[in-house]
Design a protein around this motif. Sequence first.
Motif, PDB file in Angstrom:
ATOM      1  N   LYS A  79      22.381  32.482  -6.093  1.00 36.76           N
ATOM      2  CA  LYS A  79      20.915  32.415  -6.169  1.00 36.76           C
ATOM      3  C   LYS A  79      20.339  33.699  -5.609  1.00 36.76           C
ATOM      4  O   LYS A  79      20.864  34.232  -4.636  1.00 36.76           O
ATOM      5  N   ILE A  80      19.290  34.177  -6.247  1.00 40.58           N
ATOM      6  CA  ILE A  80      18.617  35.374  -5.734  1.00 40.58           C
ATOM      7  C   ILE A  80      17.160  35.012  -5.488  1.00 40.58           C
ATOM      8  O   ILE A  80      16.519  34.413  -6.354  1.00 40.58           O
ATOM      9  N   GLN A  81      16.698  35.349  -4.352  1.00 45.08           N
ATOM     10  CA  GLN A  81      15.285  35.102  -4.046  1.00 45.08           C
ATOM     11  C   GLN A  81      14.622  36.471  -3.957  1.00 45.08           C
ATOM     12  O   GLN A  81      15.038  37.305  -3.157  1.00 45.08           O
ATOM     13  N   ALA A  82      13.620  36.674  -4.789  1.00 45.01           N
ATOM     14  CA  ALA A  82      13.149  38.049  -4.934  1.00 45.01           C
ATOM     15  C   ALA A  82      11.914  38.381  -4.122  1.00 45.01           C
ATOM     16  O   ALA A  82      11.116  37.519  -3.815  1.00 45.01           O
ATOM     17  N   ASN A  83      11.815  39.675  -3.891  1.00 46.71           N
ATOM     18  CA  ASN A  83      10.573  40.291  -3.473  1.00 46.71           C
ATOM     19  C   ASN A  83       9.790  39.588  -2.380  1.00 46.71           C
ATOM     20  O   ASN A  83       8.650  39.183  -2.557  1.00 46.71           O
ATOM     21  N   MET A  84      10.426  39.443  -1.268  1.00 48.69           N
ATOM     22  CA  MET A  84       9.697  38.944  -0.116  1.00 48.69           C
ATOM     23  C   MET A  84       8.588  39.947   0.179  1.00 48.69           C
ATOM     24  O   MET A  84       7.506  39.609   0.568  1.00 48.69           O
ATOM     25  N   GLU A 134      18.140  38.036 -11.828  1.00 43.64           N
ATOM     26  CA  GLU A 134      17.792  37.123 -10.751  1.00 43.64           C
ATOM     27  C   GLU A 134      17.838  35.672 -11.212  1.00 43.64           C
ATOM     28  O   GLU A 134      17.786  34.753 -10.403  1.00 43.64           O
ATOM     29  N   GLY A 135      17.853  35.478 -12.534  1.00 48.45           N
ATOM     30  CA  GLY A 135      17.894  34.120 -13.068  1.00 48.45           C
ATOM     31  C   GLY A 135      16.509  33.517 -13.219  1.00 48.45           C
ATOM     32  O   GLY A 135      16.364  32.324 -13.423  1.00 48.45           O
ATOM     33  N   ALA A 136      15.454  34.362 -13.089  1.00 50.26           N
ATOM     34  CA  ALA A 136      14.091  33.828 -13.173  1.00 50.26           C
ATOM     35  C   ALA A 136      13.711  33.487 -14.612  1.00 50.26           C
ATOM     36  O   ALA A 136      12.930  32.576 -14.857  1.00 50.26           O
ATOM     37  N   VAL A 137      14.250  34.249 -15.570  1.00 55.29           N
ATOM     38  CA  VAL A 137      13.956  34.021 -16.982  1.00 55.29           C
ATOM     39  C   VAL A 137      15.106  34.652 -17.781  1.00 55.29           C
ATOM     40  O   VAL A 137      15.866  35.465 -17.236  1.00 55.29           O
ATOM     41  N   GLN A 138      15.226  34.278 -19.046  1.00 56.24           N
ATOM     42  CA  GLN A 138      16.216  34.960 -19.890  1.00 56.24           C
ATOM     43  C   GLN A 138      15.454  35.711 -20.975  1.00 56.24           C
ATOM     44  O   GLN A 138      14.339  35.338 -21.317  1.00 56.24           O
TER      45      GLN A 138
END
Length: 528
Positions: free
Chosen positions: A300-305, A420-424
């Motif tokens: 899992k990647i959590q982006a842009n804090m 990041e897996g947010a969208v394809q």
Amino acid sequence: MDRHFLTELKKRRTFGIISHPDAGKTTLTEKLLMFGGAIQMAGAVKAKRAGRYATSDWMAIEKERGISVTTSVMKFNYSDCEINLLDTPGHQDFSEDTYRVLTAVDSALMVIDSAKGVEPQTEKLMEVCRMRNTPIMTFINKLDRDGMTPLDILGDIEDKLQIECAPLSWPIGMGKRFRGVYNLHQRQLHLFQPGGQTRHQEGIVITDLADPRLEELLGSQAEELREDVELLEGAANPFELDQYLKGSQTPVFFGSAINNFGVREMLDAFVEMAPGPMARPTTTRVVAPEEAQFSGFAFKIQANMDPAHRDRIAFVRICSGKFTRGMKVYQTRIGKQVTLANATIFMAQDRSHVDEAYPGDIIGIHNHGTISIGDTFYEKEPLSFTGIPNFAPDHFRRVRLKNPLKAKQLLKGLTQLAEEGAVQFFRPLSGNDYILGAVGILQFDVTMARLKAEYGVDADYEPVSFAAARWVTCEDKKQLALFEKEKQASLANDSQGNLTYLAPSLWRLENAMEEWPMIGFHKTRDLA
Ligand code: G4P
């Protein structure tokens, strides 16, 4: 490995909760954390109930990402065990993320609303658990309300989820007549008190159900319990640990999360029965957690804090060996050595730097876009963990770029969001379009908002007539070439260049599959 390592290893339990929104996952999580002493009061688990937020609210929540990061992994101690509870995003639009979280657990806890039985989201998540034979423990919630009969609920689970149920506790009445549960395993009666927030609810030991004390405690419901238990002894499946560990049987508990009833019993059974860190497959061999060499993978990647710095946290599940701060490891996809200096471990409310961590633990690694979902980290022997899936999207949109001069930034933004897996996204073989694909439609709005905020790209999207996507493979090069020629207009490459068939309708998809038996049409694709 040394004794200390093995002791630490044995203590680990890493699990996730699967449920349909509103079944009580958040409430149960809170109670589990309270037993673990990780939080002091109910209401402390924030960033929840995404299911009830509109898109704009969801974005606002995301702005406070600090919160959602800390709740992504919750670590607590209970009865000598170190438990890692991996949160699965509540909103069903983000179920793809949920699916991947399930690749990082060793077991799962399924929460079912007693009035509703098995609901669609649970069925979907169960499919994912079945892919890996993940052991599942079941908690039937909300017994303080009238619902389906316990036998009907078990029947529903067995029918819809194709898993054998082995009740370890049995409810006495429900709704207004709910008196408690009888623990069939320990032969103890637990009487229900609404609103119980305490950590200690000792059971009353009644080994023989003929005991007249049962009448004193339960009145006329004593006889009902006897009849139920007699019936169960004839009809229900006896609990078998190895069947549970194989994922073919689920031990079932009944209770009421909001009243903190039945939760501790389940937690006690969980630490006793749930598996510790399991061995995991790689492309070359199976890696056992006891192995001395460190290995792990990003799920899992959590982006842009901090959007200005493109700061991301990669959540890495440790699969073998011991992690020590500052250790040097290799990253499979880029083939380079990296130093894991800045790792974070997640407590329920807090994040703190880690000096050491063990298989089953999750560490967060800060990076600036160098880590993708599915990346493996290893010490010496090159490894690549498998089974971290991308799911074929169900929804599609075409991107409309408002300023053509931003085409480069668009590609960069979409590539990073896909990693990041947010969208394809897909690029049709004919034309220059970007087709977005998502498992849930909320992902489209979030993608547009993030493209603008983080990459300075002003874009929107329009409908496009695709109904399904399937990754396409074929051993026979000639057949593949023929297929490509004929279906040119419906073929695209995904963000990593994998050939994908974008079907205009489900009917056309079925047709193509019948017409081209040599071609593999895949609903999931391993990222690693
Ligand atoms: P979720 O994370 O799975 O979406 O579910 P959550 O825990 O948020 O629970 C959904 C609703 O069910 C909440 O009510 C919660 O209070 C209620 N609930 C949870 N466990 C029980 C239980 O054992 N018995 C009963 N009767 N209700 C339960 P809500 O009214 O939607 O939210 P709230 O205003 O109470 O917070």
